[in-house]
Scaffold this motif. Structure first.
Motif, mmCIF file in Angstrom:
data_model
loop_
_atom_site.group_PDB
_atom_site.id
_atom_site.type_symbol
_atom_site.label_atom_id
_atom_site.label_comp_id
_atom_site.label_asym_id
_atom_site.label_seq_id
_atom_site.Cartn_x
_atom_site.Cartn_y
_atom_site.Cartn_z
ATOM 1 N N ALA A 5 -5.931 12.009 14.853
ATOM 2 C CA ALA A 5 -6.781 12.653 13.844
ATOM 3 C C ALA A 5 -6.851 11.800 12.581
ATOM 4 C CB ALA A 5 -6.233 14.035 13.523
ATOM 5 N N ARG A 6 -5.676 11.328 12.132
ATOM 6 C CA ARG A 6 -5.626 10.567 10.886
ATOM 7 C C ARG A 6 -6.394 9.245 10.995
ATOM 8 N NH1 ARG A 6 -0.365 8.738 9.270
ATOM 9 N NH2 ARG A 6 0.287 9.633 11.258
ATOM 10 N N TYR A 7 -6.182 8.552 12.117
ATOM 11 C CA TYR A 7 -6.747 7.214 12.252
ATOM 12 C C TYR A 7 -8.247 7.231 12.533
ATOM 13 C CZ TYR A 7 -1.926 5.573 12.256
ATOM 14 O OH TYR A 7 -0.638 5.304 11.901
ATOM 15 N N ALA A 38 0.877 -1.169 0.000
ATOM 16 C CA ALA A 38 0.000 0.000 0.000
ATOM 17 C C ALA A 38 0.916 1.220 0.000
ATOM 18 C CB ALA A 38 -0.890 -0.019 1.231
ATOM 19 N N TYR A 39 0.750 2.095 -0.982
ATOM 20 C CA TYR A 39 1.634 3.258 -1.107
ATOM 21 C C TYR A 39 1.063 4.446 -0.346
ATOM 22 C CZ TYR A 39 4.339 0.859 -4.661
ATOM 23 O OH TYR A 39 5.148 -0.024 -5.321
ATOM 24 N N SER A 57 -4.397 -0.438 6.262
ATOM 25 C CA SER A 57 -5.032 -1.336 5.296
ATOM 26 C C SER A 57 -4.143 -2.504 4.902
ATOM 27 C CB SER A 57 -5.438 -0.560 4.048
ATOM 28 O OG SER A 57 -4.289 -0.062 3.405
ATOM 29 N N SER A 58 -2.816 -2.388 5.135
ATOM 30 C CA SER A 58 -1.938 -3.476 4.710
ATOM 31 C C SER A 58 -0.755 -3.610 5.650
ATOM 32 C CB SER A 58 -1.438 -3.194 3.286
ATOM 33 O OG SER A 58 -0.457 -4.148 2.929
ATOM 34 N N HIS A 111 -10.431 3.490 7.452
ATOM 35 C CA HIS A 111 -9.110 2.877 7.473
ATOM 36 C C HIS A 111 -8.527 2.554 6.108
ATOM 37 C CE1 HIS A 111 -9.608 1.579 11.922
ATOM 38 N NE2 HIS A 111 -9.438 2.864 11.755
ATOM 39 N N ASP A 112 -9.398 2.288 5.131
ATOM 40 C CA ASP A 112 -8.832 1.836 3.856
ATOM 41 C C ASP A 112 -8.098 2.943 3.111
ATOM 42 O OD1 ASP A 112 -11.105 3.166 3.417
ATOM 43 O OD2 ASP A 112 -12.051 1.678 2.104
ATOM 44 N N SER A 113 -8.207 4.197 3.592
ATOM 45 C CA SER A 113 -7.473 5.267 2.920
ATOM 46 C C SER A 113 -6.087 5.437 3.538
ATOM 47 C CB SER A 113 -8.250 6.576 3.016
ATOM 48 O OG SER A 113 -8.343 6.947 4.376
#
Ligand SMILES: [Zn+2]
Length: 754
Positions: free
Chosen positions: A88-90, A42-43, A101-102, A94-96
């Motif tokens: 904040a991010r989490y 996942a990039y 995600s990986s 989640h898939d973004s």
């Protein structure tokens, strides 16, 4: 990043490990774009914001338990607070988020100050050509470099230099190519009379590929071997007029690295030097004494093969250090059948992140194809590889006498454990680790915490202009190469084996072979080929004994009191172990471990050591035990796998065989093949398609041969039919090779089990 473990179920503790008789570890191919099952990462960006465990410094990953404000490290179990930006991010879906995600992520990192300043790093290449050579050698080198010029991306800089008893620098930026020579003092103590920078400013020497390609080609056309007249009129005259030789490789390399070093961190982030050499350095600094090749037989009391394995001078290790400090990675191309002492020379390439290539003849050399291939694939540099494990076990590196050879080509960090610097690597380069338990406890039998391995790989890539269309770049930077720093992380959970049979059933025999190959290379470098062979033999004996013990115990527990006294040497109850005796036999028959008396050239052995120590497990399998496929016609495959035995060939009755030995591919038509079958196989047939597929997926260009039994010399093919050969090459080839090897192992097992 591909990772493969010796067994997917880890032994529960050190007793279980010892009882299994198996090595325990893994191989990692960090720059491979996919994982071992073909899935990519996942990039993402902002790798520096990825939360890290405050206790073990592992990176946050999908196996960590996450609360609103905190997370639990999946490696050491520490509860860590989440930084506010991560909270904040989490909270987003989640898939973004790649790390949510990986378990395999590849994240961009911001460049540090010095890298920021030179984001427009230009790829720099320098070819250094041996003129103390032959017309044929120069022809081959020219065609290789012409192939290279086609592969270099626009914006690259290229420099052409030659060496003999003098260093030649070519200026190809003017209307006609001009060469400036600097003479090399014959003895090792004296310095060059003139700095190369004073002979020709570096930026005049390094020419832009896109505008100077024709003049570089024209300059290549002017290259001629140094004549003996030129040599004797130069500085190469020794005492009493004896010709002192004229291949001043060591002095030339040292001077060229220092020359390039002045622009390191300014014009370039990594310069690659292609050094073409046709024989041993015999002039100036780093001269090698090749008389030891003949003297090895005189030393009757030691292993004759051991005599040629260590380096005879530290010069080339030191030279590699100069290369690394100058931002230079060296690929060494040796085209020679003369003893060149690659055991000493190899360090300049493998310790600077480059590769070592050996071609024994100019006739069938794949050098131009190898060159083109090498330049056409991406590479990573300034890499740091760090392996972390959960607390119960740890990576082991006890044998560090040859750091570059130990478990692949890398430097262990002097300060931090289990952290390796890789100067430069491509997507094929593979490294191996073995594990041991951190203490006597091992994994708890009832624990819910499975063993975890996390591999972090930080690296820099040069992104060519066409790769940057989507980035927001200032217009002044368009059309230029840019540096990118990235962090790739792979986290893997394993299971533990509840008993020895679970371990055996989860073995990956190719990875076991990989670890064995690394170990025998190390042992033979240190203690000689004979010791390497002995280690391998003993290892198989112990494994067979442990397996038989375990199997007998199972039978006993089942109430089968009449235990068989017969030793099961073929691992008939365990398909995962069954290939191992054959692989060990093949490894003993491989030039890597065969004796000099059998005609193994010492330089070829060193070349194989270097090649094999960076191959991923499946490729290595192919190099040790070649695959043999039969065809009933060039368009129809008959059988996908044959053992390497003459008997197997005859009984199969197939007319066409295709052998893949990694470095060599052979198409073999038997004498009984229908004469109407086209030979060689036509371009559009299935067999050709398979050959081309094999060639494309390989780090080197394999040599392709077509042989008709009864019409052509079939020795090259027959040599690969090892199963009828004696394991130590001492006797005549008999029909008992592999069979008598098994008998011998079986006897040793019986003695060992008593
Ligand atoms: Zn931790």
């Amino acid at each position: 990043m591909a990772v493969r473990a010796t067994a997917s179920r880890f032994p529960i503790d050190s007793d279980a490990l010892e009882a299994s008789g198996l090595p325990w570890g893994l191989t990692v191919t960090p720059f491979a774009s996919k994982d071992e099952s073909g899935i990519g990462p996942a990039y993402g960006s902002n790798g520096h914001l990825l939360p890290r465990c405050e206790h073990c410094y592992a990176y946050f990953n999908t196996y960590c338990e996450l609360d609103q404000w905190a997370w639990t490290c999946s490696l050491c179990g520490t509860l860590n607070g989440l930084p506010s930006d991560a909270i904040a991010r989490y909270s987003y879906p989640h898939d973004s988020i790649p790390e949510m995600s990986s378990s395999f992520v590849d994240l961009e990192l911001p460049l540090d100050g010095s890298e920021q300043e030179m984001t427009q790093a230009r790829p720099v290449y320098l070819a250094a050509i041996d003129l103390s050579s032959s017309e044929e050698f120069l022809e081959l080198t020219k065609s290789a470099l012409l192939a290279a010029l086609e592969a270099l991306s626009p914006g690259s800089l290229f420099g052409l230099a030659t060496f003999s008893h003098k260093i030649g620098l070519y200026d190809v930026q003017g209307p006609i190519p001009v060469v400036k020579n600097v003479f090399i003092p014959p003895d090792a103590e004296r310095k060059l009379p003139l700095e190369l920078e004073d002979a020709m400013p570096l930026l005049q020497f390094l020419a832009p590929v896109e505008t100077c390609k024709d003049r570089i080609a024209a300059a290549l056309e002017t290259l001629r071997p140094i004549t003996s007249w030129e040599r004797s009129s130069g500085a190469a005259q020794g005492i009493d007029g004896v010709l002192m030789g004229g291949r001043g490789f060591g002095t030339a390399m040292e001077a060229l690295f220092n020359y390039l070093g002045s622009e390191f961190g300014n014009t370039f982030a990594l310069a690659r030097v292609f050094a073409f050499i046709s024989g041993p350095p015999d002039y100036g600094r780093g001269q090698l004494d090749t008389s030891r090749y003949g003297e090895q037989y005189a030393s009757k009391r030691v292993d004759a093969d051991r005599a040629l394995l260590p380096e005879q001078t530290p010069f080339y290790k030191d030279l590699a250090t100069i290369a690394v400090e100058s931002g230079v990675c060296v690929d060494l191309f040796a085209v020679t059948n003369e003893y060149t002492d690659l055991a000493s020379l190899k360090f300049v390439s493998i310790e600077s992140g480059g590769s070592l290539f050996l071609y024994s003849s100019t006739d069938d050399s794949t050098l131009p194809q190898d060159m083109f291939r090498m330049l056409n694939r991406p590479y990573a540099f300034n890499c740091v590889l760090r392996l972390r494990t959960s607390t119960e076990f740890k990576p082991l590196h006890s044998l560090t006498i040859y750091p570059c050879m130990q478990y692949g080509h890398f430097f262990p960090d002097p300060q931090y454990e289990n952290l390796q610097h890789i100067i430069c690597c491509d997507s094929y380069a593979t490294y191996a680790y073995d594990f041991d338990f951190a203490n006597n406890t091992g994994f708890s039998r009832h624990s819910r915490e499975p063993p975890v391995v996390q591999i972090a790989f930080q690296y820099t890539v040069v992104v060519p202009p066409e790769g940057l269309q989507n980035s927001e770049l200032p217009s002044s930077n368009r059309g230029k190469h840019l540096l990118q720093r990235r962090l790739r992380i792979r986290t893997m959970q394993f299971e533990t084996a509840q008993n020895i049979n679970e371990t055996y059933d989860s073995v990956d025999p190719e990875v076991v072979l990989s670890l064995l190959v690394h170990k025998v290379i190390l042992v033979s470098l240190e203690d000689g080929v004979r010791e390497g062979r002995a280690l391998l033999h003993d290892w198989l004996v112990i494994l067979t004994a442990q397996y038989n013990d375990a199997y007998n115990l199972v039978q006993y527990k089942k109430g089968n009191k009449s235990m068989s006294s017969q030793i099961d040497i073929t691992f008939s109850q365990c398909p995962q172990l069954e290939p191992l005796p054959r692989l060990v036999f093949a490894l003993l028959r491989n030039p890597l471990l065969r004796f000099h008396e059998e005609g193994v050239h010492p330089d070829y052995r060193i070349y194989l050591q270097c090649l094999f120590s960076v191959l991923e497990p499946s490729s290595l399998h192919c190099g040790i035990y070649p695959s043999l496929v039969s065809y009933s016609t060039p368009d129809k495959q008959a059988y996908p796998r044959h053992s390497l035995s003459r008997a197997a060939l005859i009984t199969s009755g197939s007319p066409i065989f295709f052998l893949d030995a990694y470095t060599t591919l052979i198409v073999f038509y038997t004498s009984t093949a229908d004469p109407s079958l086209p030979f060689p196989p036509p371009q559009d047939c299935l067999l050709r398609k398979n050959i081309n597929m094999v060639k494309q997926g390989r780090s080197i260009t394999p040599k392709l041969m077509f042989i008709r039994e009864g019409k052509d010399d079939a020795t090259a093919f027959e040599n690969y039919l090892i199963e009828e050969q004696d394991v130590d090459g001492s006797g005549f080839a008999s029909a008992r090779g592999f069979v008598s090897f098994l008998d011998d192992v079986s006897q040793s097992v019986a003695e060992y089990m008593k």
